[in-house]
Structure formats: structure tokens, C-alpha cells
Design a protein around this motif. Sequence first.
Motif, PDB file in Angstrom:
ATOM      1  N   ALA A  50       0.830  -1.210   0.000  1.00 28.43           N
ATOM      2  CA  ALA A  50       0.000   0.000   0.000  1.00 28.43           C
ATOM      3  C   ALA A  50       0.861   1.256   0.000  1.00 28.43           C
ATOM      4  O   ALA A  50       0.562   2.230  -0.695  1.00 28.43           O
ATOM      5  CB  ALA A  50      -0.937  -0.001   1.204  1.00 28.43           C
ATOM      6  N   LEU A  51       1.939   1.247   0.779  1.00 29.26           N
ATOM      7  CA  LEU A  51       2.832   2.416   0.798  1.00 29.26           C
ATOM      8  C   LEU A  51       3.529   2.613  -0.548  1.00 29.26           C
ATOM      9  O   LEU A  51       3.658   3.743  -1.026  1.00 29.26           O
ATOM     10  CB  LEU A  51       3.865   2.264   1.919  1.00 29.26           C
ATOM     11  CG  LEU A  51       3.325   2.436   3.335  1.00 29.26           C
ATOM     12  CD1 LEU A  51       4.416   2.123   4.352  1.00 29.26           C
ATOM     13  CD2 LEU A  51       2.803   3.837   3.538  1.00 29.26           C
ATOM     14  N   VAL A  52       3.980   1.537  -1.158  1.00 30.78           N
ATOM     15  CA  VAL A  52       4.627   1.644  -2.478  1.00 30.78           C
ATOM     16  C   VAL A  52       3.621   2.139  -3.516  1.00 30.78           C
ATOM     17  O   VAL A  52       3.937   3.007  -4.345  1.00 30.78           O
ATOM     18  CB  VAL A  52       5.239   0.285  -2.888  1.00 30.78           C
ATOM     19  CG1 VAL A  52       5.676   0.302  -4.337  1.00 30.78           C
ATOM     20  CG2 VAL A  52       6.422  -0.051  -1.987  1.00 30.78           C
ATOM     21  N   ALA A  53       2.387   1.604  -3.467  1.00 32.66           N
ATOM     22  CA  ALA A  53       1.355   2.047  -4.412  1.00 32.66           C
ATOM     23  C   ALA A  53       1.038   3.526  -4.234  1.00 32.66           C
ATOM     24  O   ALA A  53       0.887   4.264  -5.209  1.00 32.66           O
ATOM     25  CB  ALA A  53       0.096   1.208  -4.226  1.00 32.66           C
ATOM     26  N   ALA A  54       0.951   3.987  -2.981  1.00 32.37           N
ATOM     27  CA  ALA A  54       0.695   5.410  -2.728  1.00 32.37           C
ATOM     28  C   ALA A  54       1.838   6.270  -3.248  1.00 32.37           C
ATOM     29  O   ALA A  54       1.613   7.349  -3.811  1.00 32.37           O
ATOM     30  CB  ALA A  54       0.474   5.647  -1.236  1.00 32.37           C
ATOM     31  N   GLY A  55       3.054   5.800  -3.088  1.00 31.57           N
ATOM     32  CA  GLY A  55       4.213   6.541  -3.602  1.00 31.57           C
ATOM     33  C   GLY A  55       4.179   6.653  -5.115  1.00 31.57           C
ATOM     34  O   GLY A  55       4.436   7.720  -5.682  1.00 31.57           O
ATOM     35  N   PHE A  56       3.876   5.559  -5.797  1.00 36.14           N
ATOM     36  CA  PHE A  56       3.790   5.596  -7.256  1.00 36.14           C
ATOM     37  C   PHE A  56       2.622   6.456  -7.729  1.00 36.14           C
ATOM     38  O   PHE A  56       2.714   7.137  -8.749  1.00 36.14           O
ATOM     39  CB  PHE A  56       3.689   4.191  -7.843  1.00 36.14           C
ATOM     40  CG  PHE A  56       5.013   3.519  -8.010  1.00 36.14           C
ATOM     41  CD1 PHE A  56       5.914   3.957  -8.970  1.00 36.14           C
ATOM     42  CD2 PHE A  56       5.373   2.469  -7.201  1.00 36.14           C
ATOM     43  CE1 PHE A  56       7.138   3.350  -9.117  1.00 36.14           C
ATOM     44  CE2 PHE A  56       6.596   1.849  -7.341  1.00 36.14           C
ATOM     45  CZ  PHE A  56       7.493   2.290  -8.305  1.00 36.14           C
ATOM     46  N   LEU A  57       1.519   6.443  -6.985  1.00 35.49           N
ATOM     47  CA  LEU A  57       0.391   7.305  -7.327  1.00 35.49           C
ATOM     48  C   LEU A  57       0.797   8.770  -7.251  1.00 35.49           C
ATOM     49  O   LEU A  57       0.525   9.557  -8.162  1.00 35.49           O
ATOM     50  CB  LEU A  57      -0.790   7.034  -6.401  1.00 35.49           C
ATOM     51  CG  LEU A  57      -1.997   7.959  -6.583  1.00 35.49           C
ATOM     52  CD1 LEU A  57      -2.654   7.699  -7.929  1.00 35.49           C
ATOM     53  CD2 LEU A  57      -2.980   7.768  -5.462  1.00 35.49           C
ATOM     54  N   ALA A  58       1.477   9.143  -6.168  1.00 31.55           N
ATOM     55  CA  ALA A  58       1.919  10.534  -6.013  1.00 31.55           C
ATOM     56  C   ALA A  58       2.903  10.912  -7.117  1.00 31.55           C
ATOM     57  O   ALA A  58       2.823  12.003  -7.699  1.00 31.55           O
ATOM     58  CB  ALA A  58       2.549  10.730  -4.639  1.00 31.55           C
ATOM     59  N   LEU A  59       3.823  10.014  -7.439  1.00 32.71           N
ATOM     60  CA  LEU A  59       4.789  10.283  -8.507  1.00 32.71           C
ATOM     61  C   LEU A  59       4.087  10.432  -9.850  1.00 32.71           C
ATOM     62  O   LEU A  59       4.414  11.327 -10.641  1.00 32.71           O
ATOM     63  CB  LEU A  59       5.832   9.168  -8.556  1.00 32.71           C
ATOM     64  CG  LEU A  59       6.909   9.304  -9.617  1.00 32.71           C
ATOM     65  CD1 LEU A  59       7.794  10.521  -9.322  1.00 32.71           C
ATOM     66  CD2 LEU A  59       7.752   8.052  -9.682  1.00 32.71           C
ATOM     67  N   GLY A  60       3.107   9.571 -10.113  1.00 32.54           N
ATOM     68  CA  GLY A  60       2.372   9.654 -11.372  1.00 32.54           C
ATOM     69  C   GLY A  60       1.595  10.942 -11.516  1.00 32.54           C
ATOM     70  O   GLY A  60       1.571  11.550 -12.587  1.00 32.54           O
TER      71      GLY A  60
END
Length: 149
Positions: A50-60
Motif C-alpha cells: 500500500a505504501l509503495v502504491a501510494a508513492g507511485f500514485l503521487a509520482l504519477g
Amino acid sequence: MGIGGKRRRRPPPWTPVLIYGAALAAGAVLLQWLDYRHLVRAQTSGWHLALVAAGFLALGVFVGVRVVGARRPHEATGNTAAQASLGISDRELAVLRELAAGRSNKEVALRLGVSPNTIKTHVARLHEKLGARRRTDAIARARELGLIR
């Protein structure tokens, strides 16, 4: 009376209640702690994902805003002969385009990176050069001359 003629002292009636209450509270804390430890061990990979997905969402979102939301330079189309004959500078033409888009002085100032007073000055000069009394007159005249679309 007790042995030896001394009176035995009885504990206050609320002492057992406090002892039982403290024991129950300690038990509840222990159960919560064990449940928390179990949850952390069982769901570790889920939290990491979940933390990695949130990070990629913010980067995207950040990259998308930078790439897609980038300002496009205004097209250089327009009647350059009329622009030169009226003495309208490129900056005044940029202000005129922003005004035609319906933006206020503050919005134009933010978009062009200048102060609102500078925009007021440009608008006043555009009124003089185009022979207009209002913004709408200036925009209509600029469209007639082919300065803007």
C-alpha cells in the motif's frame, strides 16, 4: 476481637474492586498488544504494498501535471503588419490574448509572471493603441485587425 485482644483491621470495601479492575485493565492491555503484534506480522506485506502504491500514485500525479499541464506557447499567428503599424509589443499582445481568454488582471499577472500594476499599464497602452475605451472594445478591435482569434 482478634487474638491477643487486638482488633483486626478490615480492608476498605473498595480495595478488592480496585485490584480486580487493575487486573482486568492489565489483561485488556495484554490482549490488545498481542492482537496488534499478530496484525503487524500478518499484514506486513500488505502495508508495504500500500505504501509503495501510494508513492507511485503521487509520482504519477506529479509527472502528469508536469508533462500534460505544461504551458503551450501561444501560436505566432496573427496580423504582424497590423501589430507593427500600431506599435503593439509582443508582451502587450500576450496580455491581449490573456484578456481575450477572459482572465482578470491578477490572473494574467500570475500567468505572465509580472505584477498586476504592469498588466494595468499594458492594458492602458493597448486601449490607446487600439482606440478602445473598454477591454471588450479592445478585444473586438484586435479580432477585427486579425491580431487575435
